[in-house]
Write a protein that holds these residues in place. Structure first.
Motif, PDB file in Angstrom:
ATOM      1  N   ARG A 183       0.823  -1.208   0.000  1.00 39.70           N
ATOM      2  CA  ARG A 183       0.000   0.000   0.000  1.00 39.70           C
ATOM      3  C   ARG A 183       0.861   1.265   0.000  1.00 39.70           C
ATOM      4  O   ARG A 183       0.529   2.271   0.634  1.00 39.70           O
ATOM      5  N   PHE A 184       1.993   1.174  -0.693  1.00 37.35           N
ATOM      6  CA  PHE A 184       2.896   2.314  -0.818  1.00 37.35           C
ATOM      7  C   PHE A 184       2.830   2.799  -2.261  1.00 37.35           C
ATOM      8  O   PHE A 184       3.643   2.449  -3.103  1.00 37.35           O
ATOM      9  N   THR A 185       1.790   3.580  -2.530  1.00 40.08           N
ATOM     10  CA  THR A 185       1.563   4.055  -3.897  1.00 40.08           C
ATOM     11  C   THR A 185       1.668   5.583  -3.951  1.00 40.08           C
ATOM     12  O   THR A 185       0.846   6.250  -4.554  1.00 40.08           O
ATOM     13  N   LYS A 186       2.711   6.066  -3.311  1.00 40.42           N
ATOM     14  CA  LYS A 186       2.966   7.513  -3.330  1.00 40.42           C
ATOM     15  C   LYS A 186       3.692   7.878  -4.614  1.00 40.42           C
ATOM     16  O   LYS A 186       3.797   7.073  -5.542  1.00 40.42           O
ATOM     17  N   GLN A 187       4.221   9.082  -4.653  1.00 39.58           N
ATOM     18  CA  GLN A 187       4.875   9.603  -5.854  1.00 39.58           C
ATOM     19  C   GLN A 187       6.000   8.681  -6.347  1.00 39.58           C
ATOM     20  O   GLN A 187       6.179   8.511  -7.550  1.00 39.58           O
ATOM     21  N   GLU A 188       6.747   8.073  -5.429  1.00 36.39           N
ATOM     22  CA  GLU A 188       7.844   7.176  -5.824  1.00 36.39           C
ATOM     23  C   GLU A 188       7.336   6.028  -6.685  1.00 36.39           C
ATOM     24  O   GLU A 188       8.011   5.600  -7.625  1.00 36.39           O
ATOM     25  N   PHE A 189       6.177   5.523  -6.361  1.00 37.52           N
ATOM     26  CA  PHE A 189       5.587   4.424  -7.133  1.00 37.52           C
ATOM     27  C   PHE A 189       5.254   4.885  -8.544  1.00 37.52           C
ATOM     28  O   PHE A 189       5.612   4.237  -9.521  1.00 37.52           O
ATOM     29  N   TRP A 190       4.567   6.020  -8.651  1.00 37.09           N
ATOM     30  CA  TRP A 190       4.104   6.492  -9.956  1.00 37.09           C
ATOM     31  C   TRP A 190       5.256   6.940 -10.845  1.00 37.09           C
ATOM     32  O   TRP A 190       5.270   6.651 -12.036  1.00 37.09           O
ATOM     33  N   VAL A 191       6.207   7.639 -10.270  1.00 35.84           N
ATOM     34  CA  VAL A 191       7.309   8.178 -11.079  1.00 35.84           C
ATOM     35  C   VAL A 191       8.389   7.123 -11.317  1.00 35.84           C
ATOM     36  O   VAL A 191       8.739   6.830 -12.459  1.00 35.84           O
ATOM     37  N   ASN A 192       8.912   6.558 -10.251  1.00 34.12           N
ATOM     38  CA  ASN A 192      10.047   5.641 -10.380  1.00 34.12           C
ATOM     39  C   ASN A 192       9.634   4.285 -10.926  1.00 34.12           C
ATOM     40  O   ASN A 192      10.120   3.840 -11.970  1.00 34.12           O
ATOM     41  N   CYS A 193       8.777   3.629 -10.218  1.00 34.27           N
ATOM     42  CA  CYS A 193       8.421   2.249 -10.546  1.00 34.27           C
ATOM     43  C   CYS A 193       7.667   2.154 -11.876  1.00 34.27           C
ATOM     44  O   CYS A 193       8.097   1.459 -12.808  1.00 34.27           O
ATOM     45  N   LEU A 194       6.555   2.842 -11.965  1.00 37.59           N
ATOM     46  CA  LEU A 194       5.777   2.771 -13.205  1.00 37.59           C
ATOM     47  C   LEU A 194       6.464   3.503 -14.351  1.00 37.59           C
ATOM     48  O   LEU A 194       6.314   3.113 -15.513  1.00 37.59           O
ATOM     49  N   GLY A 195       7.251   4.526 -14.031  1.00 35.63           N
ATOM     50  CA  GLY A 195       8.009   5.223 -15.067  1.00 35.63           C
ATOM     51  C   GLY A 195       9.032   4.308 -15.711  1.00 35.63           C
ATOM     52  O   GLY A 195       9.132   4.228 -16.949  1.00 35.63           O
ATOM     53  N   PHE A 196       9.792   3.589 -14.892  1.00 36.84           N
ATOM     54  CA  PHE A 196      10.765   2.633 -15.422  1.00 36.84           C
ATOM     55  C   PHE A 196      10.066   1.499 -16.173  1.00 36.84           C
ATOM     56  O   PHE A 196      10.559   1.041 -17.208  1.00 36.84           O
ATOM     57  N   LEU A 197       8.941   1.053 -15.659  1.00 39.51           N
ATOM     58  CA  LEU A 197       8.198   0.000 -16.348  1.00 39.51           C
ATOM     59  C   LEU A 197       7.762   0.482 -17.729  1.00 39.51           C
ATOM     60  O   LEU A 197       7.910  -0.249 -18.721  1.00 39.51           O
TER      61      LEU A 197
END
Length: 119
Positions: free
Chosen positions: A92-106
């Protein structure tokens, strides 16, 4: 679909972005620390991410000249970030890091694959 990247520039872009991530993760910047702590990855395991990403970089670059290696490395990067996304959602850690880093790299990894191998 083919096993040799054509064009190869998306593989280079992905490798450069991963290399910058590795460099920023050697002594993790605050947003990287927040991300890893947010998904509850034990600090004793953080070094594993550096090794995995470094191997992916090598695979992407070697794969420019050797059929199949870059294809496999690119698929591996996609799988890595899908798993990271799942870890974020489960924690349940879907803050900015998730959207920018994780999904951005994906998104970059998927785009690199499509442009280099599927077109």
């Amino acid at each position: 679909m083919h096993l040799s990247p054509s064009p190869s520039w998306p593989q280079i872009v992905l490798a450069v972005l991963l290399a910058s991530d590795v460099l920023m993760s050697v002594r993790p910047l605050p947003f990287i620390q927040a991300c890893l702590d947010g998904v509850k990855l034990p600090r004793d395991w953080w070094w594993v991410l550096l090794v995995v990403k470094t191997l992916a970089i090598v695979g992407l670059l070697v794969g420019i000249k050797h059929d199949g290696i870059g294809f496999s490395a690119n698929v591996g990067v996609i799988v890595y970030f899908v798993c990271a996304s799942i870890a974020h959602i489960r924690a349940r850690f879907t803050k900015q890091e998730f959207w920018v880093n994780c999904l951005g790299f994906l998104a970059v990894a998927v785009a690199a694959f499509v442009i280099s191998f599927a077109v």
